[in-house]
Write an enzyme that holds these catalytic residues in place. Structure first.
Site, PDB file in Angstrom:
ATOM      1  CB  ALA A 152      -0.929  -0.009   1.211  1.00 15.86           C
ATOM      2  N   GLY A 161       1.746 -13.006  -3.170  1.00 13.70           N
ATOM      3  CA  GLY A 161       1.468 -11.978  -4.172  1.00 13.70           C
ATOM      4  C   GLY A 161       0.271 -12.282  -5.052  1.00 13.70           C
ATOM      5  NE  ARG A 170     -18.966 -14.683   8.612  1.00 15.92           N
ATOM      6  CZ  ARG A 170     -18.743 -14.275   9.856  1.00 15.92           C
ATOM      7  NH1 ARG A 170     -19.727 -13.815  10.591  1.00 15.92           N
ATOM      8  NH2 ARG A 170     -17.545 -14.341  10.373  1.00 15.92           N
ATOM      9  NE  ARG A 229      -7.696 -17.227   2.462  1.00 12.76           N
ATOM     10  CZ  ARG A 229      -6.540 -16.710   2.115  1.00 12.76           C
ATOM     11  NH1 ARG A 229      -5.941 -15.842   2.892  1.00 12.76           N
ATOM     12  NH2 ARG A 229      -5.956 -17.058   0.992  1.00 12.76           N
ATOM     13  CG  HIS A 273      -2.621 -15.118   6.714  1.00 16.03           C
ATOM     14  ND1 HIS A 273      -1.290 -15.333   6.458  1.00 16.03           N
ATOM     15  CD2 HIS A 273      -3.205 -14.911   5.503  1.00 16.03           C
ATOM     16  CE1 HIS A 273      -1.072 -15.267   5.143  1.00 16.03           C
ATOM     17  NE2 HIS A 273      -2.214 -15.000   4.546  1.00 16.03           N
ATOM     18  CD  GLU A 320      -3.161  -7.210   6.945  1.00 15.22           C
ATOM     19  OE1 GLU A 320      -2.280  -7.517   6.112  1.00 15.22           O
ATOM     20  OE2 GLU A 320      -3.316  -7.816   8.020  1.00 15.22           O
ATOM     21  NE  ARG A 323      -6.874 -11.461   3.250  1.00 13.15           N
ATOM     22  CZ  ARG A 323      -5.994 -12.140   2.515  1.00 13.15           C
ATOM     23  NH1 ARG A 323      -5.917 -11.933   1.225  1.00 13.15           N
ATOM     24  NH2 ARG A 323      -5.196 -13.029   3.069  1.00 13.15           N
ATOM     25  N   GLY A 372      -6.652 -13.634  -1.977  1.00 13.71           N
ATOM     26  CA  GLY A 372      -6.186 -12.926  -3.176  1.00 13.71           C
ATOM     27  C   GLY A 372      -6.689 -11.494  -3.256  1.00 13.71           C
ATOM     28  CB  ALA A 432      -4.921  -8.944   1.183  1.00 13.15           C
TER      29      ALA A 432
HETATM   30  C1  LIG Z   1       2.901 -15.131   4.271  1.00 14.02           C
HETATM   31  C2  LIG Z   1       1.806 -14.292   3.690  1.00 14.02           C
HETATM   32  C3  LIG Z   1       1.266 -14.634   2.445  1.00 14.02           C
HETATM   33  C4  LIG Z   1       0.242 -13.843   1.899  1.00 14.02           C
HETATM   34  N1  LIG Z   1      -0.201 -14.122   0.641  1.00 14.02           N
HETATM   35  C5  LIG Z   1      -1.162 -13.331   0.091  1.00 14.02           C
HETATM   36  C6  LIG Z   1      -1.574 -13.522  -1.261  1.00 14.02           C
HETATM   37  O1  LIG Z   1      -1.014 -14.350  -1.986  1.00 14.02           O
HETATM   38  N2  LIG Z   1      -2.577 -12.735  -1.738  1.00 14.02           N
HETATM   39  C7  LIG Z   1      -3.208 -11.781  -0.978  1.00 14.02           C
HETATM   40  O2  LIG Z   1      -4.131 -11.124  -1.452  1.00 14.02           O
HETATM   41  N3  LIG Z   1      -2.782 -11.546   0.291  1.00 14.02           N
HETATM   42  C8  LIG Z   1      -1.777 -12.273   0.828  1.00 14.02           C
HETATM   43  N4  LIG Z   1      -1.339 -12.004   2.091  1.00 14.02           N
HETATM   44  C9  LIG Z   1      -1.861 -10.795   2.763  1.00 14.02           C
HETATM   45  C10 LIG Z   1      -1.186  -9.556   2.154  1.00 14.02           C
HETATM   46  O3  LIG Z   1       0.147  -9.871   1.840  1.00 14.02           O
HETATM   47  C11 LIG Z   1      -1.197  -8.366   3.118  1.00 14.02           C
HETATM   48  O4  LIG Z   1      -2.507  -8.116   3.556  1.00 14.02           O
HETATM   49  C12 LIG Z   1      -0.681  -7.108   2.406  1.00 14.02           C
HETATM   50  O5  LIG Z   1       0.578  -7.367   1.820  1.00 14.02           O
HETATM   51  C13 LIG Z   1      -0.569  -5.947   3.378  1.00 14.02           C
HETATM   52  O6  LIG Z   1       0.051  -4.883   2.698  1.00 14.02           O
HETATM   53  P1  LIG Z   1       0.191  -3.468   3.427  1.00 14.02           P
HETATM   54  O7  LIG Z   1       0.968  -2.604   2.523  1.00 14.02           O
HETATM   55  O8  LIG Z   1      -1.140  -3.017   3.878  1.00 14.02           O
HETATM   56  O9  LIG Z   1       1.022  -3.810   4.742  1.00 14.02           O
HETATM   57  P2  LIG Z   1       2.496  -4.404   4.857  1.00 14.02           P
HETATM   58  O10 LIG Z   1       2.947  -5.013   3.591  1.00 14.02           O
HETATM   59  O11 LIG Z   1       2.533  -5.234   6.073  1.00 14.02           O
HETATM   60  O12 LIG Z   1       3.382  -3.091   5.070  1.00 14.02           O
HETATM   61  C14 LIG Z   1       3.210  -2.296   6.221  1.00 14.02           C
HETATM   62  C15 LIG Z   1       4.561  -1.750   6.631  1.00 14.02           C
HETATM   63  O13 LIG Z   1       4.361  -0.750   7.640  1.00 14.02           O
HETATM   64  C16 LIG Z   1       5.392  -0.877   8.594  1.00 14.02           C
HETATM   65  N5  LIG Z   1       4.982  -0.245   9.854  1.00 14.02           N
HETATM   66  C17 LIG Z   1       4.155  -0.728  10.807  1.00 14.02           C
HETATM   67  N6  LIG Z   1       4.094   0.130  11.836  1.00 14.02           N
HETATM   68  C18 LIG Z   1       4.879   1.185  11.522  1.00 14.02           C
HETATM   69  C19 LIG Z   1       5.250   2.376  12.201  1.00 14.02           C
HETATM   70  N7  LIG Z   1       4.833   2.640  13.447  1.00 14.02           N
HETATM   71  N8  LIG Z   1       6.084   3.245  11.581  1.00 14.02           N
HETATM   72  C20 LIG Z   1       6.574   2.982  10.337  1.00 14.02           C
HETATM   73  N9  LIG Z   1       6.283   1.842   9.673  1.00 14.02           N
HETATM   74  C21 LIG Z   1       5.439   0.962  10.254  1.00 14.02           C
HETATM   75  C22 LIG Z   1       5.582  -2.369   8.713  1.00 14.02           C
HETATM   76  O14 LIG Z   1       6.838  -2.694   9.285  1.00 14.02           O
HETATM   77  C23 LIG Z   1       5.457  -2.806   7.255  1.00 14.02           C
HETATM   78  O15 LIG Z   1       6.707  -2.815   6.615  1.00 14.02           O
HETATM   79  C24 LIG Z   1      -0.290 -12.746   2.634  1.00 14.02           C
HETATM   80  C25 LIG Z   1       0.250 -12.408   3.879  1.00 14.02           C
HETATM   81  C26 LIG Z   1       1.305 -13.160   4.400  1.00 14.02           C
HETATM   82  C27 LIG Z   1       1.889 -12.755   5.723  1.00 14.02           C
END
Ligand SMILES: Cc1cc2nc3c(=O)[nH]c(=O)nc-3n(C[C@H](O)[C@H](O)[C@H](O)COP(=O)(O)OP(=O)(O)OC[C@H]3O[C@@H](n4cnc5c(N)ncnc54)[C@H](O)[C@@H]3O)c2cc1C
Length: 487
Positions: free
Chosen positions: A53, A87, A118, A312, A421, A451, A461, A464, A466
């Site tokens: 994000a 991914g 739901r 899920r 997760h 997230e 959710r 795929g 997220a």
């Molecule tokens: C193992 C695994 C497999 C997955 N596979 C899938 C998939 O195939 N398809 C799918 O749709 N979803 C999947 N998901 C879910 C999806 O990957 C996540 O929901 C999504 O990547 C979240 O992205 P984000 O950018 O919101 O947060 P993140 O990618 O978690 O990035 C948030 C960042 O903010 C940082 N942060 C937190 N607090 C602070 C702070 N106070 N100050 C500064 N930085 C901070 C964190 O350290 C992190 O680096 C998977 C998740 C996991 C763990």
């Protein structure tokens, strides 16, 4: 401090997960007032978090402004959960899906998202997520991320529309795109609290730099929250779902939710925090059953106990209600081979740690797992019969996920024990990714995506969705932040 690129290849999931257990914060830092504050620096846009994000917001903002954009990342490494995700990216994609004979539609994607959630997702956010997913996928491709030419049905995905990036750490491609466009990414730089103007709008953040010094950074246009979920915060999860506090998590140590809590202190409304998704796998092998068409689950009697391609939340509740709170996932040689080479290597390592099991026959596998041999063999053979007849007489599994028998040795098994997760709840946002307050009014100059935001997925959710979420809403947040008139 900018992250040295040389660190990335040696980074292990185990290292990052190790820190996760320690986190247990349940209260947010109160906001600081801007009036009279001495600013240590200024950017146009400050983005909190360097996952999918955050980088999407940064790149989208850069398309609109040449001004300074800073991403503050708490950990010493970038990418958050996105780095460890498979991914899989949901999008209705006529080009790829039709080539596989898959008929899909926007309405079906919306219906699946609502069925999974739901019906508790915000209808407008759900529609935006689904209708902008393909455009966001093409946008990400435009920055150099490459996807396989086919779509799959992943665990909890309900339909084959998930796109797999060719590179599992595809986030590095987007991070490089940020760096080459002059977007600053500061690691080991946690954001502690928000700074607010007199009118309650966001003025900047308080953060700690890599040397441990507390600093302030002004955001003349806007602050974008992209700090991920709170699955690594056991206490906060326990507070919202007492069954889950003792579980492991698949998330890296950064997913602790303090930015969400700080946003609440700054006036944001939080929605849906009780909805916490689990994945039925050992934390280090979260991909094992991701391709639901390849696997079945059995309990300790060697019997199937659930429709494996179900939502899920149903899988979570069913597995947590087993007397042992875990089952086993089985795939055959072809299922194993369908994984990328890097993950196959991890599974081989898992054999040595006795976290993954391999056997040449079903009988041998049952003995290894101490399951009743006859039950286990009969279960697999019965399931194979259902695949041949196209009808799951026991659990009504969908035909799309009944295409492979479990037949070819060696067989592979991983323990199916639940891990936290993904957290569906977070700060309330509107269609423009503006953070909403308790009266559903936008908090000025404050955006959120991914997230950390709630309301997009509902109660559970769709697998795929997220990754689609982080790129669709990250992009919207970046664009909107860049459209604010500098203060
Ligand atoms: C193992 C695994 C497999 C997955 N596979 C899938 C998939 O195939 N398809 C799918 O749709 N979803 C999947 N998901 C879910 C999806 O990957 C996540 O929901 C999504 O990547 C979240 O992205 P984000 O950018 O919101 O947060 P993140 O990618 O978690 O990035 C948030 C960042 O903010 C940082 N942060 C937190 N607090 C602070 C702070 N106070 N100050 C500064 N930085 C901070 C964190 O350290 C992190 O680096 C998977 C998740 C996991 C763990």
């Amino acid at each position: 401090m900018t992250e040295p690129l040389s660190r990335l290849p040696t980074l292990s999931r185990r290292t990052l997960l190790a820190g996760a257990a320690a986190a247990g914060l349940t209260a947010g830092m109160p906001p600081v007032r801007a009036a009279g504050l001495r600013w240590d620096g200024e950017a146009e846009i400050v983005i909190v978090g360097s996952g999918g994000a955050g980088v999407s917001a940064a790149l989208a903002a850069r398309e609109c402004t040449k001004g300074r954009i800073v991403i503050l990342e708490k950990l010493g490494v970038t990418g958050g959960s996105t780095r460890f995700s498979c991914g899989y990216f949901n999008a209705v994609d006529p080009e790829r899906q039709r080539a596989q004979g898959i008929e899909d539609s926007l309405e079906r994607h919306i219906a699946d998202t609502n069925a999974s959630g739901r019906g508790r997702g915000d209808p407008e956010l759900v529609r935006i997520l689904c209708s902008e997913a393909l455009d966001a996928l093409h946008w990400v491709e435009g920055y150099g991320v490459k996807y396989e030419p086919f779509c799959s049905q992943i665990y909890g995905g309900l339909f084959p529309r998930s796109h797999l990036p060719k590179l599992s750490s595809y986030i590095d491609v987007l991070l490089d795109a940020c760096r080459s466009r002059g977007i600053e990414i500061l690691t080991s730089s946690p954001v502690l609290s928000l700074v607010l103007n007199e009118d309650g709008s966001a003025a900047g953040v308080v953060w700690r730099d890599a040397s441990g010094t507390r600093c302030t950074l002004r955001a003349s246009r806007a602050v974008v929250l992209a700090s991920g979920g709170f699955s690594a915060n056991a206490e906060l999860c326990r507070l919202h779902d007492p069954r889950l506090g003792d579980l492991d998590t698949t998330n890296p140590a950064g997913s602790t939710g303090e930015v969400m809590l700080a946003a609440r202190e700054a006036g944001a409304y939080l929605t849906g925090c009780d909805w916490i998704e689990c994945i039925p796998l050992h934390v280090h092998y979260a991909r094992f059953a991701i391709l639901v068409e390849r696997c079945i689950f059995v309990d300790q009697q060697g019997r199937r106990f659930v429709r494996e391609d179900d939502r899920r939340d149903i899988l979570r509740d069913t597995i947590l209600s087993l007397p042992s709170r875990f089952g086993f996932v089985i795939v055959d040689h072809d299922g194993f081979e369908s994984n990328p080479p890097s993950f196959r290597r991890e599974l081989h390592e898992g054999l040595e740690r006795q976290e993954v099991y391999r056997a040449q026959t079903l009988e041998e596998m049952a003995q290894l797992l101490r399951l009743p041999v006859n039950n286990f063999v009969e279960t697999v053979n019965r399931y194979n019969g259902f695949v041949r007849s196209g009808r799951d007489e026991d659990f009504g599994r969908g035909v799309e996920s009944m295409i492979h028998e479990i037949r070819k040795p060696p067989f592979w098994v991983c323990r199916a024990s639940m891990s936290r997760h993904h957290t569906m709840g977070g700060v309330s946002i509107d269609a423009r990714a503006r953070v909403l307050d308790w009266d559903s009014k936008p908090v000025g100059r404050l955006y959120a995506a991914g997230e950390v935001a709630g309301g997009v997925h509902g109660a559970s959710r769709l697998g795929g969705n997220a990754i689609a979420d982080v790129h669709v809403f990250g992009r919207i947040a970046g664009r909107e932040a860049a459209s604010e008139v500098p203060a």
